[in-house]
Design a protein around this motif. Structure first.
Motif, PDB file in Angstrom:
ATOM      1  N   ASP A  30       2.129  -8.537   9.502  1.00  5.89           N
ATOM      2  CA  ASP A  30       3.031  -7.415   9.243  1.00  5.89           C
ATOM      3  C   ASP A  30       3.770  -7.646   7.933  1.00  5.89           C
ATOM      4  O   ASP A  30       3.372  -8.485   7.125  1.00  5.89           O
ATOM      5  CB  ASP A  30       3.995  -7.207  10.412  1.00  5.89           C
ATOM      6  CG  ASP A  30       4.944  -8.389  10.616  1.00  5.89           C
ATOM      7  OD1 ASP A  30       4.997  -9.283   9.736  1.00  5.89           O
ATOM      8  OD2 ASP A  30       5.620  -8.427  11.654  1.00  5.89           O
ATOM      9  N   ASN A  31       4.854  -6.906   7.711  1.00  6.05           N
ATOM     10  CA  ASN A  31       5.587  -6.958   6.451  1.00  6.05           C
ATOM     11  C   ASN A  31       6.892  -7.741   6.562  1.00  6.05           C
ATOM     12  O   ASN A  31       7.837  -7.493   5.817  1.00  6.05           O
ATOM     13  CB  ASN A  31       5.864  -5.539   5.941  1.00  6.05           C
ATOM     14  CG  ASN A  31       4.606  -4.826   5.500  1.00  6.05           C
ATOM     15  OD1 ASN A  31       4.161  -4.958   4.373  1.00  6.05           O
ATOM     16  ND2 ASN A  31       4.002  -4.064   6.409  1.00  6.05           N
TER      17      ASN A  31
ATOM     18  N   VAL B 122       5.273 -11.785   3.501  1.00  7.71           N
ATOM     19  CA  VAL B 122       5.105 -11.189   2.171  1.00  7.71           C
ATOM     20  C   VAL B 122       5.564 -12.140   1.079  1.00  7.71           C
ATOM     21  O   VAL B 122       5.616 -11.766  -0.085  1.00  7.71           O
ATOM     22  CB  VAL B 122       5.873  -9.848   2.061  1.00  7.71           C
ATOM     23  CG1 VAL B 122       5.341  -8.843   3.055  1.00  7.71           C
ATOM     24  CG2 VAL B 122       7.378 -10.052   2.266  1.00  7.71           C
TER      25      VAL B 122
ATOM     26  N   HIS C  65      -1.812  -6.558   5.052  1.00  6.37           N
ATOM     27  CA  HIS C  65      -0.548  -6.230   5.708  1.00  6.37           C
ATOM     28  C   HIS C  65      -0.671  -4.878   6.398  1.00  6.37           C
ATOM     29  O   HIS C  65      -1.227  -3.941   5.833  1.00  6.37           O
ATOM     30  CB  HIS C  65       0.601  -6.190   4.696  1.00  6.37           C
ATOM     31  CG  HIS C  65       0.939  -7.526   4.116  1.00  6.37           C
ATOM     32  ND1 HIS C  65       0.343  -8.003   2.954  1.00  6.37           N
ATOM     33  CD2 HIS C  65       1.786  -8.498   4.528  1.00  6.37           C
ATOM     34  CE1 HIS C  65       0.827  -9.196   2.688  1.00  6.37           C
ATOM     35  NE2 HIS C  65       1.705  -9.514   3.627  1.00  6.37           N
TER      36      HIS C  65
ATOM     37  N   GLN D 206       0.471  -1.264   7.629  1.00 10.08           N
ATOM     38  CA  GLN D 206       1.313  -0.268   6.996  1.00 10.08           C
ATOM     39  C   GLN D 206       2.570  -0.044   7.833  1.00 10.08           C
ATOM     40  O   GLN D 206       2.512  -0.034   9.060  1.00 10.08           O
ATOM     41  CB  GLN D 206       0.553   1.047   6.848  1.00 10.08           C
ATOM     42  CG  GLN D 206      -0.672   0.967   5.959  1.00 10.08           C
ATOM     43  CD  GLN D 206      -1.379   2.292   5.813  1.00 10.08           C
ATOM     44  OE1 GLN D 206      -0.812   3.338   6.106  1.00 10.08           O
ATOM     45  NE2 GLN D 206      -2.618   2.254   5.360  1.00 10.08           N
TER      46      GLN D 206
END
Length: 473
Positions: free
Chosen positions: A227-228, A233, A250, A252
């Motif tokens: 995920d983000n 990240v 990643h 959205q």
């Protein structure tokens, strides 16, 4: 650091982000095992779909550009995909974009081509039509369109083990009053847990502690799907995946499809493992003393319970299904260590020194004035490798060391440094001084004595007193 250095650093970081974007785009099509026909089909597919660039813009890439990036990557690796920092800056002045937006808002029926004509007539120059159209999409200025039907998502499963690993973090119980977090990676095909780690922080260090042993023992996946979150990240993870040839994907925002398998695994962890861990004194369950015990218990549960029973969806034990694709090649220890190092960029001073988090290092004098990349182990800042223009430039010799680890590389249990003691009782000194000042200020005349108060003989004999200073009768 001057404003010029800040601008140069920003340009360099942008160039690296563009290089990572290009790598993630071509990685699948650059696979050496593909035939020419298969590669051509993938390149045409990539050229026919929109992509989101590092600035968040929706763009399209021509097949000729994708072919060129693949050739550059094969010739020079990841560094060949990083553009020159001077070329990575937007070429269209912001005031031109502002005028284009104003023209579109003034008359929404104007097309990008029409606005380009107006800009060209006004300024004598205008960006191309596609650039203006992308700006409209980015700013939400496109014409109203017919609402799309809601997407329908079917069940998805990777075709083979180690094709896709899905990673995420779970908030767990408290140990010793501190909250714990579980980083885990699940193989999409088999549902096997390929890597895991409990820690006291949800950061990149704990993520690396889960991912690095997984790569060393289970092999290298083609994709890692995350995920983000801030840990996922971080530039460190992008660098590690690029070095090992992993395509990092990643999810959205607002579209978590494809993450159901690891979320289902976390529900199993919560219902079968953490429910048995006591969250405090007096609570039912196992009283875990430290993280070492927590990770030992979790490993035992994964290997002896979760991996050995049939999965409700596949009907097979996760470990047995994962082993159907074994053996898997694992990266060389040196390659794995290089991938998990961190890097930062600095400018070499006139004296041949570079600074990194309070430390100073001596580098090759030929690098004076140049921007170099420092590659290091975050827990050992005494040894740094130097890279210039993507090439190895030797090591950085410690000149002045005040910090031995990176600020983000926080250990699970910080070491308690002994507090220095001098034996000085500051408050006792103040109290003695205050008592002495009070003694000096006593008015013996007001008490009836001429000079000092009577002395007391503790031996029991009669006390002697000075003559009283009497006044008139």
């Amino acid at each position: 650091m001057t404003k010029k250095d800040d601008a140069q650093a920003a340009r360099l970081e942008r160039a690296r982000s563009i290089g990572l974007f290009r790598y993630m785009l071509i990685r699948e099509a650059a696979d050496l095992t593909l035939s020419g026909r298969q590669r051509g089909a993938l390149v045409r597919k990539l050229a026919g779909m929109p992509h989101t660039d590092p600035d968040g813009r929706t763009i399209r890439i021509t097949r000729w550009t994708i072919d060129r990036w693949i050739s550059e990557w094969r010739r020079g690796g990841f560094d060949a995909l990083v553009p020159s920092p001077r070329q990575s800056q937007p070429r269209t002045p912001p005031e031109v974009f502002e005028l284009a937006q104003a023209l579109k808002k003034e008359n929404p029926s104007r097309s990008a081509a029409q606005i380009r004509r107006i800009l060209s007539a006004q300024h004598g120059w205008a960006p191309d039509e596609r650039t203006i159209q992308r700006m409209f999409v980015r700013e939400g200025l496109t014409s109203l369109q017919t609402p799309k039907e809601p997407a329908i998502f079917g069940r998805f499963e990777a075709d083979r083990p180690n094709e896709i690993w899905t990673g995420d973090a779970l908030h767990g119980p408290r140990i010793g009053g501190r909250k714990t977090y579980l980083f885990a990676f699940v193989d999409d095909h088999s549902r096997a847990v390929v890597g895991h780690r409990w820690g006291f922080a949800e950061d990149t260090v704990r993520l690396a502690a889960a991912l690095r042993p997984a790569l060393a023992a289970r092999g290298v996946p083609e994709y890692v799907y995350v995920d983000n979150g801030s840990a996922f990240v971080d530039s460190w993870l992008l660098r590690a995946c690029a070095k090992l040839g992993i395509k990092l994907v990643h999810s959205q925002p607002g579209r978590p499809q494809g993450r159901g398998k690891i979320e289902r695994f976390f529900r199993t962890v919560t219902g079968e493992f953490t429910v048995e861990i006591a969250s405090g004194d007096g609570e039912p369950g196992r009283q875990v003393q430290d993280l070492a015990e927590m990770n030992r218990l979790f490993t035992a549960w994964v290997e002896n319970v979760y991996h050995r029973r049939g999965h409700s969806e596949t009907g097979l034990a996760p470990l047995a299904r994962w082993m159907e694709g074994a053996p898997f090649p694992v990266p060389a220890p040196a390659d794995l260590a290089e991938a998990f190092r961190w890097s930062e960029h600095r400018t070499v001073s006139k004296t041949g020194l570079v600074s990194l988090h309070g430390n100073r290092y001596q580098v090759d004098p030929a690098l004076v004035g140049r921007r170099v990349e420092l590659v290091f182990d975050p827990f050992d800042l005494t040894f740094l490798r130097v890279r210039a223009d993507g090439q190895d430039a030797g090591t950085a010799l410690p000149f002045q060391i005040s910090r031995h680890s990176h600020p983000k590389a926080r250990p699970e249990v910080p070491a308690e440094e002994p507090k220095p003691t001098t034996g000085i009782d500051y408050l006792g000194l103040i109290d003695a001084l205050h008592t002495a000042e009070l003694a000096d200020k006593v008015n013996y005349s007001a008490l009836g004595w001429a000079t000092a108060p009577p002395t007391v003989d503790l031996t029991g004999e009669a006390p002697t007193s000075p003559p009283f200073s009497r006044g008139p009768a």
